[in-house]
Motif scaffolding. Sequence first.
Motif, PDB file in Angstrom:
ATOM      1  N   LYS A  93       0.761  -1.128   0.012  1.00 21.81           N
ATOM      2  CA  LYS A  93       0.131   0.188  -0.159  1.00 21.81           C
ATOM      3  C   LYS A  93       0.894   1.349  -0.023  1.00 21.81           C
ATOM      4  O   LYS A  93       2.081   1.183   0.384  1.00 21.81           O
ATOM      5  N   SER A  94       0.209   2.190  -0.499  1.00 20.99           N
ATOM      6  CA  SER A  94       1.311   3.464  -0.626  1.00 20.99           C
ATOM      7  C   SER A  94       0.507   4.783   0.271  1.00 20.99           C
ATOM      8  O   SER A  94      -0.624   4.878   0.282  1.00 20.99           O
ATOM      9  N   LEU A  95       1.414   5.870   0.582  1.00 22.46           N
ATOM     10  CA  LEU A  95       0.838   6.833   1.026  1.00 22.46           C
ATOM     11  C   LEU A  95       1.897   7.826   0.530  1.00 22.46           C
ATOM     12  O   LEU A  95       3.063   7.930   0.765  1.00 22.46           O
ATOM     13  N   ALA A  96       1.500   8.841  -0.322  1.00 23.03           N
ATOM     14  CA  ALA A  96       2.086  10.040  -0.526  1.00 23.03           C
ATOM     15  C   ALA A  96       1.991  11.173   0.416  1.00 23.03           C
ATOM     16  O   ALA A  96       1.106  11.364   1.168  1.00 23.03           O
ATOM     17  N   LEU A  97       3.312  11.697   0.767  1.00 26.98           N
ATOM     18  CA  LEU A  97       3.366  12.845   1.863  1.00 26.98           C
ATOM     19  C   LEU A  97       4.177  14.015   1.335  1.00 26.98           C
ATOM     20  O   LEU A  97       5.328  13.707   0.706  1.00 26.98           O
ATOM     21  N   LYS A  98       3.819  15.015   1.458  1.00 29.86           N
ATOM     22  CA  LYS A  98       4.147  16.299   0.873  1.00 29.86           C
ATOM     23  C   LYS A  98       5.051  17.097   2.057  1.00 29.86           C
ATOM     24  O   LYS A  98       4.583  17.010   3.340  1.00 29.86           O
ATOM     25  N   GLY A  99       6.317  17.457   1.833  1.00 30.18           N
ATOM     26  CA  GLY A  99       7.148  18.185   2.805  1.00 30.18           C
ATOM     27  C   GLY A  99       7.540  17.427   4.008  1.00 30.18           C
ATOM     28  O   GLY A  99       7.603  17.948   4.943  1.00 30.18           O
ATOM     29  N   LYS A 100       7.960  16.050   3.804  1.00 27.40           N
ATOM     30  CA  LYS A 100       8.388  15.434   5.029  1.00 27.40           C
ATOM     31  C   LYS A 100      10.010  15.338   5.037  1.00 27.40           C
ATOM     32  O   LYS A 100      10.676  15.350   4.313  1.00 27.40           O
ATOM     33  N   GLU A 101      10.098  15.822   6.240  1.00 26.16           N
ATOM     34  CA  GLU A 101      11.443  15.907   6.684  1.00 26.16           C
ATOM     35  C   GLU A 101      12.256  14.348   6.577  1.00 26.16           C
ATOM     36  O   GLU A 101      11.772  13.498   7.461  1.00 26.16           O
ATOM     37  N   LYS A 102      13.250  14.274   5.856  1.00 25.33           N
ATOM     38  CA  LYS A 102      14.192  12.955   6.056  1.00 25.33           C
ATOM     39  C   LYS A 102      15.491  13.237   5.999  1.00 25.33           C
ATOM     40  O   LYS A 102      15.999  14.572   5.499  1.00 25.33           O
ATOM     41  N   LYS A 103      16.298  12.377   6.699  1.00 22.05           N
ATOM     42  CA  LYS A 103      17.605  12.592   7.069  1.00 22.05           C
ATOM     43  C   LYS A 103      18.371  11.756   6.161  1.00 22.05           C
ATOM     44  O   LYS A 103      18.068  10.551   5.742  1.00 22.05           O
ATOM     45  N   ILE A 104      19.463  12.277   5.423  1.00 24.08           N
ATOM     46  CA  ILE A 104      20.283  11.425   4.260  1.00 24.08           C
ATOM     47  C   ILE A 104      21.732  11.643   5.009  1.00 24.08           C
ATOM     48  O   ILE A 104      22.074  12.563   5.517  1.00 24.08           O
ATOM     49  N   LYS A 105      22.265  10.332   4.900  1.00 18.33           N
ATOM     50  CA  LYS A 105      23.679  10.442   4.961  1.00 18.33           C
ATOM     51  C   LYS A 105      24.630  10.568   4.147  1.00 18.33           C
ATOM     52  O   LYS A 105      24.237   9.819   3.018  1.00 18.33           O
ATOM     53  N   CYS A 106      25.508  11.282   3.903  1.00 25.50           N
ATOM     54  CA  CYS A 106      26.165  11.798   2.919  1.00 25.50           C
ATOM     55  C   CYS A 106      27.718  11.518   3.385  1.00 25.50           C
ATOM     56  O   CYS A 106      28.118  11.477   4.394  1.00 25.50           O
ATOM     57  N   GLU A 107      28.250  10.868   2.250  1.00 31.03           N
ATOM     58  CA  GLU A 107      29.563  10.425   2.267  1.00 31.03           C
ATOM     59  C   GLU A 107      30.403  10.528   0.919  1.00 31.03           C
ATOM     60  O   GLU A 107      29.959  10.401  -0.182  1.00 31.03           O
ATOM     61  N   ASN A 108      31.434  11.483   1.153  1.00 29.40           N
ATOM     62  CA  ASN A 108      32.496  11.921  -0.119  1.00 29.40           C
ATOM     63  C   ASN A 108      31.606  12.596  -0.901  1.00 29.40           C
ATOM     64  O   ASN A 108      31.561  12.469  -2.177  1.00 29.40           O
ATOM     65  N   GLY A 109      30.579  13.477  -0.608  1.00 30.80           N
ATOM     66  CA  GLY A 109      29.845  14.232  -1.310  1.00 30.80           C
ATOM     67  C   GLY A 109      28.661  13.580  -2.069  1.00 30.80           C
ATOM     68  O   GLY A 109      28.078  14.252  -3.005  1.00 30.80           O
ATOM     69  N   LEU A 110      28.291  12.207  -1.706  1.00 29.27           N
ATOM     70  CA  LEU A 110      27.157  11.728  -2.379  1.00 29.27           C
ATOM     71  C   LEU A 110      26.251  10.914  -1.267  1.00 29.27           C
ATOM     72  O   LEU A 110      26.611  10.577  -0.294  1.00 29.27           O
ATOM     73  N   PRO A 111      24.871  11.015  -1.585  1.00 26.36           N
ATOM     74  CA  PRO A 111      23.933  10.560  -0.674  1.00 26.36           C
ATOM     75  C   PRO A 111      24.029   8.894  -0.725  1.00 26.36           C
ATOM     76  O   PRO A 111      24.145   8.332  -1.856  1.00 26.36           O
ATOM     77  N   VAL A 112      24.213   8.297   0.464  1.00 24.75           N
ATOM     78  CA  VAL A 112      24.367   6.905   0.530  1.00 24.75           C
ATOM     79  C   VAL A 112      23.175   6.154   1.412  1.00 24.75           C
ATOM     80  O   VAL A 112      23.215   4.775   1.553  1.00 24.75           O
ATOM     81  N   HIS A 113      22.313   6.943   2.036  1.00 26.87           N
ATOM     82  CA  HIS A 113      21.407   6.195   3.053  1.00 26.87           C
ATOM     83  C   HIS A 113      20.323   7.430   3.446  1.00 26.87           C
ATOM     84  O   HIS A 113      20.673   8.404   3.632  1.00 26.87           O
ATOM     85  N   LEU A 114      19.241   6.816   3.392  1.00 28.43           N
ATOM     86  CA  LEU A 114      18.088   7.484   3.764  1.00 28.43           C
ATOM     87  C   LEU A 114      17.913   7.044   5.095  1.00 28.43           C
ATOM     88  O   LEU A 114      17.353   5.967   5.204  1.00 28.43           O
ATOM     89  N   GLY A 115      17.515   7.977   6.181  1.00 28.36           N
ATOM     90  CA  GLY A 115      17.220   7.520   7.503  1.00 28.36           C
ATOM     91  C   GLY A 115      15.907   7.084   7.774  1.00 28.36           C
ATOM     92  O   GLY A 115      14.991   7.495   6.757  1.00 28.36           O
ATOM     93  N   GLN A 116      15.643   5.976   8.307  1.00 33.50           N
ATOM     94  CA  GLN A 116      14.235   5.605   8.600  1.00 33.50           C
ATOM     95  C   GLN A 116      13.405   6.820   9.417  1.00 33.50           C
ATOM     96  O   GLN A 116      13.532   7.131  10.221  1.00 33.50           O
ATOM     97  N   GLY A 117      12.269   6.870   8.849  1.00 30.90           N
ATOM     98  CA  GLY A 117      11.468   7.780   9.371  1.00 30.90           C
ATOM     99  C   GLY A 117      10.190   7.040  10.455  1.00 30.90           C
ATOM    100  O   GLY A 117      10.471   5.801  10.808  1.00 30.90           O
ATOM    101  N   LYS A 118       9.412   7.750  10.836  1.00 30.72           N
ATOM    102  CA  LYS A 118       8.304   7.212  11.834  1.00 30.72           C
ATOM    103  C   LYS A 118       6.921   7.100  10.990  1.00 30.72           C
ATOM    104  O   LYS A 118       6.440   7.895  10.332  1.00 30.72           O
ATOM    105  N   TYR A 119       6.603   5.819  10.994  1.00 35.26           N
ATOM    106  CA  TYR A 119       5.504   5.364  10.065  1.00 35.26           C
ATOM    107  C   TYR A 119       4.245   5.152  10.728  1.00 35.26           C
ATOM    108  O   TYR A 119       3.316   4.648  10.311  1.00 35.26           O
ATOM    109  N   GLU A 120       4.171   5.834  12.096  1.00 33.83           N
ATOM    110  CA  GLU A 120       2.680   5.448  12.890  1.00 33.83           C
ATOM    111  C   GLU A 120       1.486   6.198  11.966  1.00 33.83           C
ATOM    112  O   GLU A 120       0.383   5.936  12.478  1.00 33.83           O
ATOM    113  N   ASP A 121       2.047   7.170  11.197  1.00 33.76           N
ATOM    114  CA  ASP A 121       0.805   7.933  10.253  1.00 33.76           C
ATOM    115  C   ASP A 121       0.319   7.093   9.284  1.00 33.76           C
ATOM    116  O   ASP A 121      -0.308   7.771   8.364  1.00 33.76           O
TER     117      ASP A 121
END
Length: 128
Positions: A93-121
């Motif tokens: 199932k999908s849920l589209a969310l606008k303007g959601k804050e997401k944490k990205i880990k950057c290594e050597n100038g490149l995104p390598v991981h998207l932080g897990q968010g809270k999914y209770e909503d």
Amino acid sequence: MRVQSACLLLLLLCAAVLSQTYDDFKRKHILPSCDDMMKNVNGNNQCKPINTFIMEEAEKVKALCKGKKNENIVHKFDVIDCKMKNKKPCKYKSLALKGKEKKIKCENGLPVHLGQGKYEDFDYDIEN
């Protein structure tokens, strides 16, 4: 004769625009379903429980990490969360969310991981 040539050219241009296929339309304007998107994420015979897709051009996301050696950044994105509803076969199932804050880990100038968010909503009643 010039008027006829101009009319013929205009007619051909209109026909070219109208001759686009459904596949062209789907590729340009319709997002794939979570089931389709998750096929690229899941391993063989595995169903990942949840995954977030950022609705942004890859180059724009990449630019957020420019000059960052080993840092986490937080940025607001429009996203689609896909959450498993069935394991055999994998269905989501999908849920589209606008303007959601997401944490990205950057290594050597490149995104390598998207932080897990809270999914209770996450709303299981949304059909996709």
